[in-house]
Structures are given as structure tokens and as C-alpha cells.
Scaffold this active site. Structure first.
Site, PDB file in Angstrom:
ATOM      1  N   VAL A  32       8.000  -3.661   8.184  1.00  0.00           N
ATOM      2  CA  VAL A  32       7.036  -2.478   8.949  1.00  0.00           C
ATOM      3  C   VAL A  32       5.384  -2.755   7.984  1.00  0.00           C
ATOM      4  CG1 VAL A  32       6.120  -0.824   9.580  1.00  0.00           C
ATOM      5  CG2 VAL A  32       8.226  -2.170  10.548  1.00  0.00           C
ATOM      6  N   TYR A  33       4.450  -3.131   9.198  1.00  0.00           N
ATOM      7  CA  TYR A  33       2.896  -2.631   7.778  1.00  0.00           C
ATOM      8  C   TYR A  33       2.410  -1.793   9.167  1.00  0.00           C
ATOM      9  CZ  TYR A  33       3.573  -7.126   5.257  1.00  0.00           C
ATOM     10  OH  TYR A  33       3.105  -8.078   4.254  1.00  0.00           O
ATOM     11  N   GLU A  34       0.819  -0.809   8.397  1.00  0.00           N
ATOM     12  CA  GLU A  34       0.773   0.310   8.657  1.00  0.00           C
ATOM     13  C   GLU A  34       0.229   0.164   9.811  1.00  0.00           C
ATOM     14  OE1 GLU A  34      -1.473   2.248   6.792  1.00  0.00           O
ATOM     15  OE2 GLU A  34      -1.633   3.309   9.323  1.00  0.00           O
ATOM     16  N   GLY A  56      -7.239  20.727  19.088  1.00  0.00           N
ATOM     17  CA  GLY A  56      -7.570  21.580  18.982  1.00  0.00           C
ATOM     18  C   GLY A  56      -7.779  22.450  19.834  1.00  0.00           C
ATOM     19  N   GLY A  57      -8.009  23.823  19.912  1.00  0.00           N
ATOM     20  CA  GLY A  57      -7.795  24.478  21.177  1.00  0.00           C
ATOM     21  C   GLY A  57      -9.543  24.590  21.404  1.00  0.00           C
ATOM     22  N   GLN A  58     -10.241  24.432  20.005  1.00  0.00           N
ATOM     23  CA  GLN A  58     -11.777  24.706  20.060  1.00  0.00           C
ATOM     24  C   GLN A  58     -12.268  22.745  21.282  1.00  0.00           C
ATOM     25  OE1 GLN A  58     -12.633  27.557  19.476  1.00  0.00           O
ATOM     26  NE2 GLN A  58     -11.287  28.367  18.712  1.00  0.00           N
ATOM     27  N   GLN A 110       0.794  -1.186   0.153  1.00  0.00           N
ATOM     28  CA  GLN A 110      -0.075  -0.233  -0.037  1.00  0.00           C
ATOM     29  C   GLN A 110       0.846   1.042  -0.002  1.00  0.00           C
ATOM     30  OE1 GLN A 110      -3.067   2.194   2.757  1.00  0.00           O
ATOM     31  NE2 GLN A 110      -2.844   0.150   3.055  1.00  0.00           N
ATOM     32  N   ARG A 148      20.627  -6.110  -2.517  1.00  0.00           N
ATOM     33  CA  ARG A 148      20.468  -7.792  -1.826  1.00  0.00           C
ATOM     34  C   ARG A 148      19.819  -7.916  -3.901  1.00  0.00           C
ATOM     35  NH1 ARG A 148      18.370  -8.259   2.276  1.00  0.00           N
ATOM     36  NH2 ARG A 148      16.374  -8.736   1.770  1.00  0.00           N
ATOM     37  N   ASN A 175       9.661  -0.269  -2.123  1.00  0.00           N
ATOM     38  CA  ASN A 175       8.791   0.101  -0.536  1.00  0.00           C
ATOM     39  C   ASN A 175       9.449  -0.947  -0.351  1.00  0.00           C
ATOM     40  OD1 ASN A 175       6.484  -0.144  -1.722  1.00  0.00           O
ATOM     41  ND2 ASN A 175       5.472  -0.911   0.296  1.00  0.00           N
ATOM     42  N   ARG A 212       6.681  -9.099  -9.972  1.00  0.00           N
ATOM     43  CA  ARG A 212       7.361 -10.434 -10.678  1.00  0.00           C
ATOM     44  C   ARG A 212       6.563 -11.035 -10.751  1.00  0.00           C
ATOM     45  NH1 ARG A 212       9.562 -13.054  -5.020  1.00  0.00           N
ATOM     46  NH2 ARG A 212       7.936 -11.334  -4.035  1.00  0.00           N
ATOM     47  N   ASP A 249       0.523   3.879   6.369  1.00  0.00           N
ATOM     48  CA  ASP A 249       0.498   3.643   4.364  1.00  0.00           C
ATOM     49  C   ASP A 249       0.421   4.522   2.874  1.00  0.00           C
ATOM     50  OD1 ASP A 249       2.108   0.951   4.391  1.00  0.00           O
ATOM     51  OD2 ASP A 249       0.033  -0.162   4.205  1.00  0.00           O
ATOM     52  N   ASP A 290      11.750 -10.660 -13.644  1.00  0.00           N
ATOM     53  CA  ASP A 290      12.656 -11.815 -12.867  1.00  0.00           C
ATOM     54  C   ASP A 290      13.689 -10.516 -12.873  1.00  0.00           C
ATOM     55  OD1 ASP A 290      14.084 -12.701 -10.643  1.00  0.00           O
ATOM     56  OD2 ASP A 290      12.874 -14.580 -11.718  1.00  0.00           O
ATOM     57  N   THR A 291      13.702 -10.059 -11.591  1.00  0.00           N
ATOM     58  CA  THR A 291      15.014  -8.909 -11.589  1.00  0.00           C
ATOM     59  C   THR A 291      15.911  -9.831 -10.542  1.00  0.00           C
ATOM     60  OG1 THR A 291      13.515  -7.850  -9.566  1.00  0.00           O
ATOM     61  CG2 THR A 291      13.655  -6.613 -11.582  1.00  0.00           C
TER      62      THR A 291
HETATM   63  N1  CAO Z   1      12.450 -10.018  -9.259  1.00  0.00           N
HETATM   64  C1  CAO Z   1      11.823 -10.728  -8.096  1.00  0.00           C
HETATM   65  N2  CAO Z   1      12.059 -10.750  -6.631  1.00  0.00           N
HETATM   66  C2  CAO Z   1      11.340  -9.752  -6.259  1.00  0.00           C
HETATM   67  C3  CAO Z   1      11.007  -9.374  -7.670  1.00  0.00           C
HETATM   68  C4  CAO Z   1      11.018  -9.207  -8.778  1.00  0.00           C
HETATM   69  N3  CAO Z   1      10.794  -8.188  -9.969  1.00  0.00           N
HETATM   70  N4  CAO Z   1      10.003  -8.092  -6.898  1.00  0.00           N
HETATM   71  C5  CAO Z   1      10.058  -8.115  -5.537  1.00  0.00           C
HETATM   72  N5  CAO Z   1      11.359  -8.854  -5.249  1.00  0.00           N
HETATM   73  C6  CAO Z   1      11.762 -10.011  -3.892  1.00  0.00           C
HETATM   74  C7  CAO Z   1      12.539  -9.320  -3.602  1.00  0.00           C
HETATM   75  O1  CAO Z   1      14.320  -8.518  -4.225  1.00  0.00           O
HETATM   76  C8  CAO Z   1      12.671  -9.631  -2.230  1.00  0.00           C
HETATM   77  O2  CAO Z   1      13.322 -10.831  -2.057  1.00  0.00           O
HETATM   78  P1  CAO Z   1      14.641 -11.050  -0.394  1.00  0.00           P
HETATM   79  O3  CAO Z   1      14.227 -10.911   0.108  1.00  0.00           O
HETATM   80  O4  CAO Z   1      15.325 -12.535  -1.285  1.00  0.00           O
HETATM   81  O5  CAO Z   1      16.161 -10.154  -1.296  1.00  0.00           O
HETATM   82  C9  CAO Z   1      11.405 -10.428  -1.897  1.00  0.00           C
HETATM   83  O6  CAO Z   1      10.800 -10.278  -3.611  1.00  0.00           O
HETATM   84  C10 CAO Z   1      10.227  -9.700  -1.232  1.00  0.00           C
HETATM   85  O7  CAO Z   1      10.678  -8.629  -0.852  1.00  0.00           O
HETATM   86  P2  CAO Z   1       9.708  -7.748   0.506  1.00  0.00           P
HETATM   87  O8  CAO Z   1      10.974  -8.747   1.946  1.00  0.00           O
HETATM   88  O9  CAO Z   1      10.409  -6.322   0.335  1.00  0.00           O
HETATM   89  O10 CAO Z   1       8.821  -8.446   0.766  1.00  0.00           O
HETATM   90  P3  CAO Z   1       7.984  -9.093   1.658  1.00  0.00           P
HETATM   91  O11 CAO Z   1       6.282 -10.088   1.610  1.00  0.00           O
HETATM   92  O12 CAO Z   1       8.256  -9.744   2.308  1.00  0.00           O
HETATM   93  O13 CAO Z   1       7.565  -8.002   2.945  1.00  0.00           O
HETATM   94  C11 CAO Z   1       7.089  -6.109   4.018  1.00  0.00           C
HETATM   95  C12 CAO Z   1       6.159  -6.776   2.724  1.00  0.00           C
HETATM   96  C13 CAO Z   1       5.837  -4.345   3.509  1.00  0.00           C
HETATM   97  C14 CAO Z   1       6.881  -6.475   5.480  1.00  0.00           C
HETATM   98  C15 CAO Z   1       8.546  -5.739   3.157  1.00  0.00           C
HETATM   99  O14 CAO Z   1       8.649  -4.763   1.742  1.00  0.00           O
HETATM  100  C16 CAO Z   1       9.053  -3.558   4.044  1.00  0.00           C
HETATM  101  O15 CAO Z   1       9.134  -3.914   5.203  1.00  0.00           O
HETATM  102  N6  CAO Z   1       8.938  -2.553   3.293  1.00  0.00           N
HETATM  103  C17 CAO Z   1       9.513  -1.455   4.085  1.00  0.00           C
HETATM  104  C18 CAO Z   1       7.991  -0.629   4.948  1.00  0.00           C
HETATM  105  C19 CAO Z   1       6.972  -1.048   3.829  1.00  0.00           C
HETATM  106  O16 CAO Z   1       6.646  -0.220   2.995  1.00  0.00           O
HETATM  107  N7  CAO Z   1       5.731  -1.723   4.390  1.00  0.00           N
HETATM  108  C20 CAO Z   1       4.042  -0.533   4.224  1.00  0.00           C
HETATM  109  C21 CAO Z   1       3.414  -2.182   3.277  1.00  0.00           C
HETATM  110  S1  CAO Z   1       1.904  -1.883   3.061  1.00  0.00           S
HETATM  111  O17 CAO Z   1       1.261  -2.533   4.003  1.00  0.00           O
END
Ligand code: CAO
Length: 415
Positions: free
Chosen positions: A137-139, A247-249, A17, A104, A96, A38, A168, A73-74
Site C-alpha cells: 500500500v502507498y499513500e 463541524g457545526g460552524q 515515508q 521471510r 514498514n 540495504r 503515510d 544485507d540482512t
Molecule cells: N537487506 C536485504 N534485504 C532487505 C533489506 C536489507 N537491509 N531491507 C529490505 N530488504 C528486502 C525485504 O526483505 C524485501 O524482500 P522480500 O520481498 O524478498 O521479502 C524487499 O527488500 C523489499 O521490501 P518491500 O516489499 O517492503 O519493498 P517494496 O519496494 O516492494 O514495497 C511498499 C514498498 C511501501 C509498497 C511496501 O513496503 C509496503 O506495502 N509497506 C507497508 C505499507 C507502507 O508502509 N506503505 C507506505 C509506504 S510510503 O508511501
């Protein structure tokens, strides 16, 4: 008509998000936003909270309008090459991922900066540098760590998170502002830069009045506009203020006609000092205009509970819209508690494009929130979110890939 960000190209490497809300705004301002997902899976939200089998979820569609989707697939060498080409041709990379994920993958700031020194690299992370910087981190984690949860709720209840996605979507807004500032600065420096919006910091920024109150509390030992005053106790940190105004009101949520069965038959009522005589007239307490116990804002702070009880006796005789219309006649600030059902049907929000109906080839028509920021020279037309990889070939061709090269990428399962 031209758009504010026409000609800017955004490499949108965001998911879930926070990041997507930022890039959606940039798309609404006219930027060409290319969402990299991906291959095979895409943004996890495409499948989360699904209401129609096989269709992209509302969670995804409502956060990814006006974008193009390309699957790569990056982690594969050929995919990294495509990403490199995109980096060379885009103005901004927004991501994000969890801390370190981009590094990595091989795309450190130094590497990106070497590939395209003009690129702005914008990131959302849960926390800024410090002891929690490596956390995912999530919301609600951000709401708790940013000061929102400890200051939300009633004094005798546990901390509460709010429905507004301040962690978010709030951070996405902060990041979008940072990106625009970096693009403006690029006009003079010719260089890109890193932009970081940590979710904890964004929530704290939105909770700045609570840090104000913390210092007032430490200096004076009390907070007169809080429900704990004058009878209750204050501790050493800002308490939860229930529905008191920040606020102040002084203000409060009051019952309206029908509250026994309708959970949203309430109104927020603000006793703004300037309209105090009008408030007294409306509720039939003209004596309070001159009564020493009520005549000044300072005096009223000692009696807020009985004041709001008396006003509620009046609001309970009106439905919330009727009450609002009467109060508007006196310029008394107030707000009916609107349900999502009522908001979805609101004619003004629809007319202004803040509530929009969008058509999607798989899910059909659905409602979304359009661009809340209105610009006279850059109107927003909301278009549907892309299907997974819908624009992969189109974008690769624009980048100069031949049909044979695209077929090879497909055969290697890179796209
Ligand atoms: N091709 C290949 N690999 C890809 C890719 C692509 N196109 N896009 C992403 N990936 C890989 C990443 O490289 C990562 O791989 P590694 O862990 O091996 O390095 C993997 O996908 C997963 O990425 P992630 O750790 O960000 O995803 P997650 O679902 O485990 O975590 C979240 C999600 C949101 C907790 C984490 O991304 C995060 O903390 N983000 C920062 C804070 C944030 O934005 N939070 C708000 C999210 S909305 O509530």
C-alpha cells in the site's frame, strides 16, 4: 538540556515515508535512531524525485533527520547476525516492509521476542488483519480505502485525494504514539509488545467525522451543513462536501482581491454563531442580525449559499491578509489560503523551528519541516539526514565488532 527519549535506542528498519516519519519524530524527542538500509542501495527514496544529481533527494532528507545510517544485507547470514545483535541492544524495532517481508528474512515476532523480550516491535502495514492484509500500500491507496477520497471533492466531481499525507505521515504519527504507550507499559510489565498501525485504520481515524455523518444521514436522510442542502439530493452514503466545514460552524472558501490571477487569493471564512452580529456588521448587512431568515444558526442553514455569496462580495474587495486582519479584530475565525511559497517565508514558522534551514554536505542548504511538537524540557535541534552507511563502522564498533570483523563483513559485501 536532556531529551525526552534520551537513552532509548531505536532499530529503524523503515523506508519510504510512513515509517521514516515515525522514527524521525522519535529521533527529535532524543532517541538514538539507527536506520538499517540495504547495502549499496539504501532507502529507495534517496534516489526518488532527485533535484540535484548525485545528492540524496529532498524526499529522503526531509524524512530522515537526526538518524544514523548503517548498511547491512540482512538476507546474508553474517548480516542476520548483526541484526540479531542490534535487536538485543535496542528498545524498539520499527518497520514498514510489505506484509511478511520480516518473517521471510527470518525475524518473526516470536524470534525477536525470544532474542529480546523487552523489545517493542512496531509496524506500519497498509491494512489490518482481513481480506486485504497481504496488499502492498502507498499513500493514496490508504486515502481511498480509509474514507478520505470518497468524502473529498465537489459533489459533481470524482473522488479526490488530499495533499496532506494522512496515509503515510498520518500513520507514522499513530505508530509513534503506540510506541510511546508500549514503552510506558513496559515500565510495569517488563515486556515488549507488538504495535500495529494499519494505514487504512489511521486514515479512517482521521475521517471519523465522516462516519459520524454517515450515521446522521442514515437516521435523518439529510445533512443540513452540506452544500447539497436544501436544494440537492442525498444518496445513501456521505457525499463530497466541497469546502463546507466538517463541524457545526458553517464555513466556505471565498475569493479575495486578485483571485483572477492569483490561484491562492482566497480565504476560509467561518460563520461562527457567536460572532454572527460581527459578521453582519463587517459586511454591511446589520439587518441580518434580527432578520428571522438569518438570525439563528438553524435558519441560516437554509440560506448558506446566498450568505457566503454576500460575504464574498466583501472579501473580494480585500486581499486575503487584509481581510484576515480586519476579521481578527472581530474574533471572526478565518484562514488565508497560504501557498507553499508563502509558508516557506513565514517568519513565525521559522522562529518556532517548524520551518528550518538544514545544511547537507552534498546538497547544501535546504528547507525542511522541523518538529511540529514543542516541548519545554525537550527542545528539538534538527540535524541533517545521514549519508548511506555513514555510521556503519561507528555503530558496529559500539556493538563490540573489531576492526578485523568489520573488514570481513565488508569483504563479504554484507555492509
Ligand atoms: N537487506 C536485504 N534485504 C532487505 C533489506 C536489507 N537491509 N531491507 C529490505 N530488504 C528486502 C525485504 O526483505 C524485501 O524482500 P522480500 O520481498 O524478498 O521479502 C524487499 O527488500 C523489499 O521490501 P518491500 O516489499 O517492503 O519493498 P517494496 O519496494 O516492494 O514495497 C511498499 C514498498 C511501501 C509498497 C511496501 O513496503 C509496503 O506495502 N509497506 C507497508 C505499507 C507502507 O508502509 N506503505 C507506505 C509506504 S510510503 O508511501
Amino acid at each position: 538540556m536532556s531529551k525526552a527519549l534520551a537513552g532509548y535506542r531505536i532499530l529503524d528498519f523503515t523506508h519510504v515515508q510512513s515509517g521514516p516519519t515515525c522514527t524521525q519524530l522519535l529521533a527529535w524527542f532524543g532517541a538514538d535512531v539507527i536506520k538499517v538500509e540495504r547495502a549499496g542501495e539504501g532507502d529507495a527514496t534517496r534516489g526518488q524525485l532527485r533535484d540535484i544529481p548525485g545528492a540524496d533527494s529532498l524526499y529522503f532528507t526531509m524524512l530522515n533527520h537526526n538518524k544514523r545510517s548503517i548498511t547491512i544485507d540482512t538476507k546474508k547470514p553474517a548480516g542476520k547476525e548483526v541484526l540479531e545483535t542490534l535487536i538485543k541492544t535496542c528498545d524498539v524495532l520499527v518497520e514498514n516492509f510489505a506484509p511478511g517481508a520480516l518473517d521471510r528474512m527470518g525475524f518473526t515476532w516470536e524470534r525477536i521476542n525470544a532474542l529480546n523480550p523487552k523489545m517493542v516491535v512496531a509496524s506500519v502495514k497498509g491494512f489490518g488483519p482481513g481480506r486485504y492484509e497481504d496488499c502492498k500500500v502507498y499513500e493514496n491507496v490508504a486515502q481511498c480505502a480509509g474514507g478520505a477520497a470518497s468524502t473529498t471533492g465537489f459533489e459533481d466531481g470524482p473522488p479526490l485525494v488530499t495533499g496532506a499525507q494522512i496515509g503515510d505521515s498520518g500513520t507514522g504519527l499513530h505508530l509513534a504514539l503506540g510506541i510511546l504507550a508500549a514503552l510506558l507499559q513496559r515500565h510495569t510489565t517488563g515486556r515488549g509488545q507488538k504495535v500495529l498501525a494499519p494505514m487504512q485504520d489511521a486514515v479512517l481515524n482521521l475521517c471519523r467525522v465522516k462516519l459520524r455523518d454517515q450515521q446522521r444521514l442514515e437516521r435523518t436522510g439529510t445533512l443540513h451543513e452540506f452544500p447539497q442542502y436544501p436544494d440537492g439530493q442525498f444518496g445513501d452514503s456521505v457525499p463530497r462536501a466541497g469546502n463546507a466545514s466538517g463541524g457545526g460552524q458553517p464555513g466556505s472558501i471565498l475569493k479575495c482581491k486578485g483571485w483572477e490571477t492569483d490561484p491562492n487569493a482566497y480565504i476560509y471564512f467561518i460563520t461562527q454563531a457567536a460572532v454572527w452580529p460581527a459578521v453582519c456588521k463587517v459586511i454591511g448587512e446589520e439587518g441580518w442580525i434580527t432578520d428571522e431568515a438569518f438570525a439563528t444558526p438553524q435558519a441560516r442553514l437554509l440560506h448558506l449559499k446566498p450568505i457566503f455569496k454576500r460575504i464574498e462580495k466583501w472579501t473580494m474587495t480585500k486581499d486575503k491578509i487584509e481581510a484576515m486582519e480586519i476579521l481578527n479584530g472581530y474574533d471572526i475565525p478565518c484562514g488565508p489560503i497560504l501557498s507553499m511559497k508563502e509558508i516557506a517565508a513565514d517568519e513565525s514558522l521559522r522562529a518556532s523551528g517548524t520551518i528550518v534551514e538544514v545544511d547537507h554536505p552534498v546538497r547544501g542548504k535546504y528547507l525542511s519541516v522541523g518538529n511540529p511538537i514543542k516541548m519545554s524540557d525537550s527542545p528539538t535541534e534538527v540535524t541533517r539526514s545521514p549519508l548511506l552507511g555513514e555510521h556503519t563502522v561507528e555503530v558496529l564498533e559500539q556493538l563490540g565488532y573489531s576492526g578485523a570483523q568489520i573488514a570481513a563483513l565488508r569483504a563479504e559485501r554484507v555492509i
